[in-house]
Scaffold this motif. Sequence first.
Motif, PDB file in Angstrom:
ATOM      1  N   ILE A  42       9.515   9.348   2.451  1.00 59.02           N
ATOM      2  CA  ILE A  42       8.777   8.155   2.878  1.00 59.02           C
ATOM      3  C   ILE A  42       7.686   7.816   1.862  1.00 59.02           C
ATOM      4  O   ILE A  42       7.504   6.654   1.471  1.00 59.02           O
ATOM      5  N   PHE A  43       6.964   8.831   1.429  1.00 56.74           N
ATOM      6  CA  PHE A  43       5.873   8.641   0.465  1.00 56.74           C
ATOM      7  C   PHE A  43       6.397   8.044  -0.834  1.00 56.74           C
ATOM      8  O   PHE A  43       5.801   7.108  -1.391  1.00 56.74           O
ATOM      9  N   ASP A  44       7.533   8.553  -1.321  1.00 52.57           N
ATOM     10  CA  ASP A  44       8.066   8.074  -2.602  1.00 52.57           C
ATOM     11  C   ASP A  44       8.506   6.619  -2.536  1.00 52.57           C
ATOM     12  O   ASP A  44       8.508   5.917  -3.550  1.00 52.57           O
ATOM     13  N   ASN A  45       8.921   6.144  -1.351  1.00 52.76           N
ATOM     14  CA  ASN A  45       9.251   4.723  -1.214  1.00 52.76           C
ATOM     15  C   ASN A  45       8.019   3.857  -1.478  1.00 52.76           C
ATOM     16  O   ASN A  45       8.097   2.819  -2.120  1.00 52.76           O
ATOM     17  N   SER A  46       6.865   4.304  -0.965  1.00 48.63           N
ATOM     18  CA  SER A  46       5.626   3.564  -1.220  1.00 48.63           C
ATOM     19  C   SER A  46       5.228   3.659  -2.687  1.00 48.63           C
ATOM     20  O   SER A  46       4.724   2.695  -3.275  1.00 48.63           O
ATOM     21  N   VAL A  47       5.456   4.834  -3.293  1.00 49.43           N
ATOM     22  CA  VAL A  47       5.121   5.009  -4.711  1.00 49.43           C
ATOM     23  C   VAL A  47       6.010   4.123  -5.582  1.00 49.43           C
ATOM     24  O   VAL A  47       5.547   3.542  -6.571  1.00 49.43           O
ATOM     25  N   ASP A  48       7.289   3.997  -5.215  1.00 50.63           N
ATOM     26  CA  ASP A  48       8.188   3.112  -5.972  1.00 50.63           C
ATOM     27  C   ASP A  48       7.676   1.675  -5.963  1.00 50.63           C
ATOM     28  O   ASP A  48       7.783   0.955  -6.963  1.00 50.63           O
ATOM     29  N   GLU A  49       7.124   1.254  -4.839  1.00 47.34           N
ATOM     30  CA  GLU A  49       6.533  -0.082  -4.774  1.00 47.34           C
ATOM     31  C   GLU A  49       5.339  -0.182  -5.729  1.00 47.34           C
ATOM     32  O   GLU A  49       5.171  -1.181  -6.426  1.00 47.34           O
ATOM     33  N   GLY A  55       0.889  -3.071  -4.708  1.00 44.63           N
ATOM     34  CA  GLY A  55       0.067  -2.140  -3.937  1.00 44.63           C
ATOM     35  C   GLY A  55      -0.601  -1.112  -4.824  1.00 44.63           C
ATOM     36  O   GLY A  55       0.017  -0.587  -5.759  1.00 44.63           O
ATOM     37  N   SER A  56      -1.874  -0.828  -4.545  1.00 44.46           N
ATOM     38  CA  SER A  56      -2.623   0.140  -5.342  1.00 44.46           C
ATOM     39  C   SER A  56      -3.218   1.250  -4.493  1.00 44.46           C
ATOM     40  O   SER A  56      -4.035   2.023  -4.970  1.00 44.46           O
ATOM     41  N   ARG A  57      -2.821   1.326  -3.213  1.00 39.48           N
ATOM     42  CA  ARG A  57      -3.348   2.380  -2.342  1.00 39.48           C
ATOM     43  C   ARG A  57      -2.277   2.812  -1.352  1.00 39.48           C
ATOM     44  O   ARG A  57      -1.559   1.984  -0.782  1.00 39.48           O
ATOM     45  N   ILE A  58      -2.181   4.131  -1.157  1.00 36.04           N
ATOM     46  CA  ILE A  58      -1.274   4.717  -0.163  1.00 36.04           C
ATOM     47  C   ILE A  58      -2.085   5.683   0.679  1.00 36.04           C
ATOM     48  O   ILE A  58      -2.821   6.512   0.141  1.00 36.04           O
ATOM     49  N   ASP A  59      -1.964   5.579   1.995  1.00 35.67           N
ATOM     50  CA  ASP A  59      -2.653   6.476   2.920  1.00 35.67           C
ATOM     51  C   ASP A  59      -1.634   7.378   3.603  1.00 35.67           C
ATOM     52  O   ASP A  59      -0.578   6.899   4.055  1.00 35.67           O
ATOM     53  N   ILE A  60      -1.961   8.661   3.686  1.00 37.69           N
ATOM     54  CA  ILE A  60      -1.164   9.623   4.456  1.00 37.69           C
ATOM     55  C   ILE A  60      -2.074  10.231   5.504  1.00 37.69           C
ATOM     56  O   ILE A  60      -3.131  10.780   5.176  1.00 37.69           O
ATOM     57  N   VAL A  61      -1.688  10.128   6.774  1.00 32.17           N
ATOM     58  CA  VAL A  61      -2.505  10.622   7.878  1.00 32.17           C
ATOM     59  C   VAL A  61      -1.719  11.684   8.641  1.00 32.17           C
ATOM     60  O   VAL A  61      -0.598  11.419   9.107  1.00 32.17           O
ATOM     61  N   LEU A  62      -2.285  12.893   8.737  1.00 27.09           N
ATOM     62  CA  LEU A  62      -1.699  13.959   9.551  1.00 27.09           C
ATOM     63  C   LEU A  62      -2.385  13.917  10.914  1.00 27.09           C
ATOM     64  O   LEU A  62      -3.571  14.209  11.026  1.00 27.09           O
ATOM     65  N   GLU A  69       1.784   9.862   9.295  1.00 29.92           N
ATOM     66  CA  GLU A  69       1.860   8.412   9.074  1.00 29.92           C
ATOM     67  C   GLU A  69       1.627   8.114   7.605  1.00 29.92           C
ATOM     68  O   GLU A  69       0.741   8.691   6.972  1.00 29.92           O
ATOM     69  N   VAL A  70       2.438   7.195   7.073  1.00 30.85           N
ATOM     70  CA  VAL A  70       2.303   6.750   5.686  1.00 30.85           C
ATOM     71  C   VAL A  70       2.083   5.234   5.702  1.00 30.85           C
ATOM     72  O   VAL A  70       2.878   4.498   6.276  1.00 30.85           O
ATOM     73  N   ARG A  71       0.997   4.803   5.069  1.00 29.88           N
ATOM     74  CA  ARG A  71       0.665   3.376   5.034  1.00 29.88           C
ATOM     75  C   ARG A  71       0.568   2.909   3.583  1.00 29.88           C
ATOM     76  O   ARG A  71       0.051   3.632   2.737  1.00 29.88           O
ATOM     77  N   ASP A  72       1.057   1.708   3.332  1.00 33.23           N
ATOM     78  CA  ASP A  72       0.868   1.113   2.009  1.00 33.23           C
ATOM     79  C   ASP A  72       0.570  -0.368   2.149  1.00 33.23           C
ATOM     80  O   ASP A  72       0.697  -0.948   3.232  1.00 33.23           O
ATOM     81  N   ARG A  73       0.154  -0.969   1.024  1.00 34.72           N
ATOM     82  CA  ARG A  73      -0.108  -2.408   0.989  1.00 34.72           C
ATOM     83  C   ARG A  73       0.806  -3.052  -0.043  1.00 34.72           C
ATOM     84  O   ARG A  73       0.368  -3.838  -0.877  1.00 34.72           O
ATOM     85  N   ALA A  74       2.093  -2.705   0.041  1.00 32.64           N
ATOM     86  CA  ALA A  74       3.075  -3.236  -0.900  1.00 32.64           C
ATOM     87  C   ALA A  74       3.736  -4.488  -0.311  1.00 32.64           C
ATOM     88  O   ALA A  74       3.143  -5.177   0.517  1.00 32.64           O
TER      89      ALA A  74
END
Length: 689
Positions: A42-49, A55-62, A69-74
């Motif tokens: 899931i994280f790598d999908n946001s990184v690919d964006e 998008g310049s920020r990715i949040d991971i919440v445990l 939860e993985v959030r992005d602004r892509a």
Amino acid sequence: MTAEYSAHHLQVLEGLEAVRKRPGMYIGSTDSRGLMHCLWEIFDNSVDEALAGHGSRIDIVLHPDGSVEVRDRARGIPVDVEPRTGLSGVEVVFTKLHAGGKFGGGSYAASGGLHGVGASVVNALSERLDVEVDRGGKTWAMSFHRGEPGVFANGAPDSAFTPFESSSELRQIGRAPKGVTGTRIRYWADPQIFTKDAAFQAQELEQRARQTAFLVPGLEVVITDQRGDEPVETTYKYDGGISEFAEFLAPDAPVTDTWRLDGSGTFTETVPVLQPSGAMVPTEVERECHVDVAVRWGTGYETVGRSFVNIIATPKGGTHQQGFEQGLMKVLRAQVEQNARKLKVGNDKLEKDDMLAGLTVVLTVRLAEPQFEGQTKEVLGTPAVRQIVSSVVSKELAARFASTKRDDKSQTTQLLEKVVSEMKARVSARAHKETQRRKNALESSTLPAKLVDCRSNDVADSELFIVEGDSALGTAKLARNSEYQALLPIRGKILNVQKASISDMLSNAECASIIQVIGAGSGRSFDIDAARYGKVILMSDADVDGAHIRTLLLTLFFRYMRPLIEEGRVFAAVPPLHRVVVINPGSKPNETIYTYSEKELHALLAKLTKAGKRWQEPIQRYKGLGEMDAEQLAGTTMDRAGRLLRRVRVSDAEAASGVFELLMGNEVAPRREFIIDASDRLARERIDA
């Protein structure tokens, strides 16, 4: 069981059933490692964006309930209908294997995702997955239960679930601010799939986030761990890219600056391309491969390397790593040959290990649709990448050696001297090793005269005691079992090999004796199968000097004979601190009890007082091994039936290397800061003295 076997015995697993039936095929395992792999998908999908410029920020919440939860602004997952399936883009991505935007459709020039199975695999292995997408001024949402779309009664993963029957629905749950797009995915791993002890590893997550922030300059990765009493937020953002990454990874003092070697090349390959009609047609396409490498040589001999393809780590290497080593070897061999007279090389030739000694390298390549070996993407297989990387590295490195700048000339000269000294040390070590064999009547004379060897030739059963001082040696000779216990005395404190060079270490009498007696070589040439003893036991006094000697010995083993520690064959003897003689009434013989710490002594005396027993005064406090007689030393420290050994292990070699460098290295300032900062947290009982 039946002998009959016909077509009706065959099973065809449809859709996500195959993932749930054989999860190991897709995520490697169902323990914590597999759980983390799902998060990376899931994280790598946001990184690919982010790699594609969105998008310049990715949040991971445990979350405290075990979800992540993985959030992005892509750009957000497409929400419109995919024409061939009639399903929304969100449902296609999460329910169809081999569906996505990374099959060469132009959405991504280079990406970590390739197979279109990441998000759907995570969905199949989740008890519940919620996805929200901000797109087109609206917020869309969809939920899944073990891969099936539907609606949950509330926010809990085990709440009542109603699957869609006739058609599924991508719900609009709100409005998104103008111009805001992105994706939020939260999922709960399925306890039916994963083992009970599977858990998200905070340290591994931080390492991956830091690594990604280095590889994508300007990307901010924020980790929020809400599982403890208070949330812990960690932010990673680096603008220096892989040069900064190499500096971060480097374990030793520099010989060269961090050099960037970058370039690109093109190649053609024939790949099946999906046509509008739905047919797959083999088509020859031209690919571009961009190479970016950061290299830095240090004073040590360890090699620290990281290789990546489109920010996906390839820990087992592949064609890009082969190309790097090929280009490196070509240039350095040519330079050494040109300067052979000046460097006094002789007839010896450089080998790969000589060039890699002390090297810290971060190797990245970016290309469209790379070929990996398996879904876990640990090895790059694209053949053409090898020659491109080799060509870029050769060209850029040769230009560095040809530079007329003063700094470049100085550093390249130091580098050549280093690789040549590594070559000479390897040749010397090999010659030294060839003279070391498991002892027999003809070869015993090659071993140090001060070695008191054992009779047994059984390596697994034999033990080598490295003893502090000649006084302890005399007692140990009488206390040992000469069948399988050998003794090697050392005089005082050996050389601190963390600061010394390899040549200084080899010329030091005590270090050379230890390496010679163990008989397996040192450094890169160390061969654990040639070791002459199954256990190496460090036996030093139970005082501050003894602890220092043990630390110096461990530094030697850690740097030059590390496989012994990694296989758990190095031990520290635990001699007693006190001898308490309990007086028994009448003719009953007195009882002798040994204690190994002040705390244990006080507990024993309190117990004896409570029982109304007396003991002889004064209580003997051993200041060194030499104060024991042979019977006492054998019973407490050497005899297998009654001794206590502390096994030395290296569970995390990188962390251990950092500690050794801090405590035993050349840099004084960090050590002083460590002592000052940690002094108020140090408990006296933790001091092994």
